[in-house]
Enzyme design. Structure first.
Site, mmCIF file in Angstrom:
data_model
loop_
_atom_site.group_PDB
_atom_site.id
_atom_site.type_symbol
_atom_site.label_atom_id
_atom_site.label_comp_id
_atom_site.label_asym_id
_atom_site.label_seq_id
_atom_site.Cartn_x
_atom_site.Cartn_y
_atom_site.Cartn_z
ATOM 1 N N HIS A 14 0.869 -1.179 0.000
ATOM 2 C CA HIS A 14 0.000 0.000 0.000
ATOM 3 C C HIS A 14 0.911 1.237 0.000
ATOM 4 O O HIS A 14 2.018 1.184 0.536
ATOM 5 C CB HIS A 14 -0.841 -0.048 1.275
ATOM 6 N N GLN A 49 -4.527 -5.467 6.781
ATOM 7 C CA GLN A 49 -5.493 -6.406 6.185
ATOM 8 C C GLN A 49 -5.399 -7.808 6.782
ATOM 9 O O GLN A 49 -6.087 -8.717 6.319
ATOM 10 C CB GLN A 49 -5.272 -6.496 4.662
ATOM 11 N N ASP A 85 2.961 -4.864 8.048
ATOM 12 C CA ASP A 85 1.742 -4.073 7.888
ATOM 13 C C ASP A 85 0.564 -5.049 8.009
ATOM 14 O O ASP A 85 0.276 -5.818 7.088
ATOM 15 C CB ASP A 85 1.763 -3.384 6.518
ATOM 16 N N CYS A 141 -4.631 2.485 -3.791
ATOM 17 C CA CYS A 141 -3.420 3.004 -3.126
ATOM 18 C C CYS A 141 -2.255 2.036 -3.275
ATOM 19 O O CYS A 141 -1.489 1.803 -2.335
ATOM 20 C CB CYS A 141 -3.669 3.303 -1.644
ATOM 21 N N LYS A 158 -10.584 -0.848 10.420
ATOM 22 C CA LYS A 158 -10.717 -2.017 9.553
ATOM 23 C C LYS A 158 -11.058 -3.271 10.360
ATOM 24 O O LYS A 158 -11.191 -4.356 9.816
ATOM 25 C CB LYS A 158 -9.417 -2.242 8.765
HETATM 26 N N1 PMP Z 1 -1.793 -0.859 4.499
HETATM 27 C C1 PMP Z 1 -2.713 -1.634 3.928
HETATM 28 C C2 PMP Z 1 -2.342 -3.015 3.476
HETATM 29 C C3 PMP Z 1 -4.018 -1.157 3.769
HETATM 30 O O1 PMP Z 1 -4.938 -1.927 3.174
HETATM 31 C C4 PMP Z 1 -4.337 0.150 4.220
HETATM 32 C C5 PMP Z 1 -5.728 0.721 4.051
HETATM 33 N N2 PMP Z 1 -6.309 0.496 2.808
HETATM 34 C C6 PMP Z 1 -3.338 0.905 4.822
HETATM 35 C C7 PMP Z 1 -2.075 0.369 4.942
HETATM 36 C C8 PMP Z 1 -3.598 2.289 5.342
HETATM 37 O O2 PMP Z 1 -4.477 2.247 6.415
HETATM 38 P P1 PMP Z 1 -5.035 3.603 7.056
HETATM 39 O O3 PMP Z 1 -5.594 4.393 5.910
HETATM 40 O O4 PMP Z 1 -6.102 3.133 8.001
HETATM 41 O O5 PMP Z 1 -3.922 4.278 7.733
#
Ligand code: PMP
Length: 400
Positions: free
Chosen positions: A117, A197, A194, A358, A220
């Site tokens: 991401h 997910q 990270d 993203c 999430k």
């Molecule tokens: N890493 C991953 C794998 C994600 O899916 C996401 C959110 N789509 C993020 C980071 C960022 O999370 P946040 O916007 O809640 O900071």
């Protein structure tokens, strides 16, 4: 299952029953979490830490109890290793800023993967430009699994950190992070996982994984927005300088200098989101009341069912075919732009996400500009998968 706990799922959108399949972006909240937020404001609201009055001590106990709740949820050795942040993104930025200050010098290398991401990519890219570190990127195989040979070939005497998503928010791939951590550790290289997910969808035990950092977001995992977690091993956190400065993170301030607070407060400048932390703890209670393994099994069966149904749609291609996947399916249908597909599915009450998710470097690697993504949570059903598949069929025939 447990749909009745989520009032928003009753919504009608564009005249249709809502089918919410955008859970990788954010999950819906159970009533218990929503009520906990209002209960905190109604009965427990006062600023935390150092207050002598009843409400402040009450709020402090709830807030620190939430920290211990998170600690138990991911099996951290100590609640001092749990830092509250605004979310995954802030957690990674904290590490990028603070770890780099303590440990990274020009020419040092940080390894990420091409499926990250932007939150786990751009902070390191900025560091590359500011500090002259080198960013090395692990490639993937065609099925969306990590190329472990690529990973091994990137390890060098200059590697200082590996930063990797546990589960890809686009491909759904669940990376074998245990193996990667073991391999990195055999070269004394720490690993940041990270877990945005993964933590909501499978059991994550930081001591069993032996990761050095784990980050995830409350929103999430059925919790509120604006609250996230950085788990870090004490030995790293202790050596890292503060990220932001202000109240809470100090021990003593004189005109000449500041002594910093102990862990984890050293990293928590300013009034924390103490209502958010308590509501997050409520969300973790909710998850545990069902059981993360039960949730994982349910989502896996939805994934298997949806995969077989979607593959039967003419011209549909799924991106990410790893054997070990979480409940995320990215796809494209011949002749249909993902944006049009998303808009028209919305007309049928079906919420999916479209675009680059993203993850632009991954899109470039796959040679596409975006996908349609359906992602599951504990409350989704097979009937909703059927509605999605019928919807895709209908939209595809319109668009062609
Ligand atoms: N890493 C991953 C794998 C994600 O899916 C996401 C959110 N789509 C993020 C980071 C960022 O999370 P946040 O916007 O809640 O900071």
């Amino acid at each position: 299952m447990h749909r009745e706990d989520f009032p928003i799922l009753e919504s009608r959108i564009n005249g249709h029953q809502l089918v919410y399949l955008d859970n990788a972006a954010t999950t819906q909240k159970p009533l218990s979490v929503i009520q906990k937020i209002s209960d905190c404001y109604l009965h427990h609201n006062a600023n935390v830490h150092r207050g002598v009055h009843f409400l402040s001590q009450d709020a402090t106990e709830l807030h620190e109890g939430a920290r211990r709740r998170v600690q138990r949820f991911i099996n951290a050795g100590s609640s001092d290793e749990i830092v509250f942040t605004r979310g995954t993104t802030e957690s990674i930025n904290l590490v990028a800023s603070s770890f780099s200050e303590a440990f990274l010098h020009a020419g040092d290398e940080v390894i990420v993967s091409v499926m990250e991401h932007h939150s786990n990519f751009v902070p390191w890219q900025l560091l590359r430009d500011r500090k002259g570190i080198r960013l090395r990127v692990i490639d993937i195989h065609e099925d969306g699994t990590l190329n472990l040979d690529s990973f091994r070939s990137l390890l060098s005497s200059r590697t200082r950190l590996v930063c990797l998503s546990h589960t890809s928010n686009v491909l759904g791939t669940v990376n074998s992070v245990g193996d990667i951590i073991a391999e990195a550790h055999s070269h004394d290289i720490p690993v940041l996982i990270d877990g945005a997910q993964s933590v909501p969808h499978l059991r994550v035990d930081v001591q069993a994984l032996d990761c050095d950092f784990l980050v995830f977001s409350g929103h999430k995992i059925y919790g509120p927005t604006g609250i996230g977690i950085l788990y870090g091993k004490r030995r790293w956190l202790e050596q890292m300088p503060p990220y932001q400065a202000g109240g809470e993170m100090i021990e003593k301030v004189t005109l000449e200098k500041t002594d910093f607070n102990v862990l984890p407060y050293k990293f928590e400048a300013g009034t924390p989101d103490f209502i958010g932390t308590v509501a997050l703890a409520e969300a973790l209670d909710y998850v545990d009341s069902i059981g993360i393994d039960t949730i994982a099994a349910h989502e896996q069966s939805l994934l298997d069912y949806a995969t077989s149904q979607l593959l039967a749609v003419p011209g549909l291609k799924i991106y990410g075919q790893a054997a070990h996947k979480a409940g995320v399916i990215s796809f494209l249908v011949d002749g249909c732009h993902p944006y049009d597909m998303g808009l028209l599915l919305d007309q049928l009450g079906i919420a999916v996400r479209t675009g680059h998710h993203c993850a632009d470097p991954l899109m470039q690697r796959l040679g596409i500009t975006g996908t349609v993504r359906a992602s599951f949570a504990l409350y989704n059903t097979r009937e909703e998968v059927d509605t999605l598949v019928k919807g895709i069929d209908r939209v595809a025939s319109m668009l062609r």
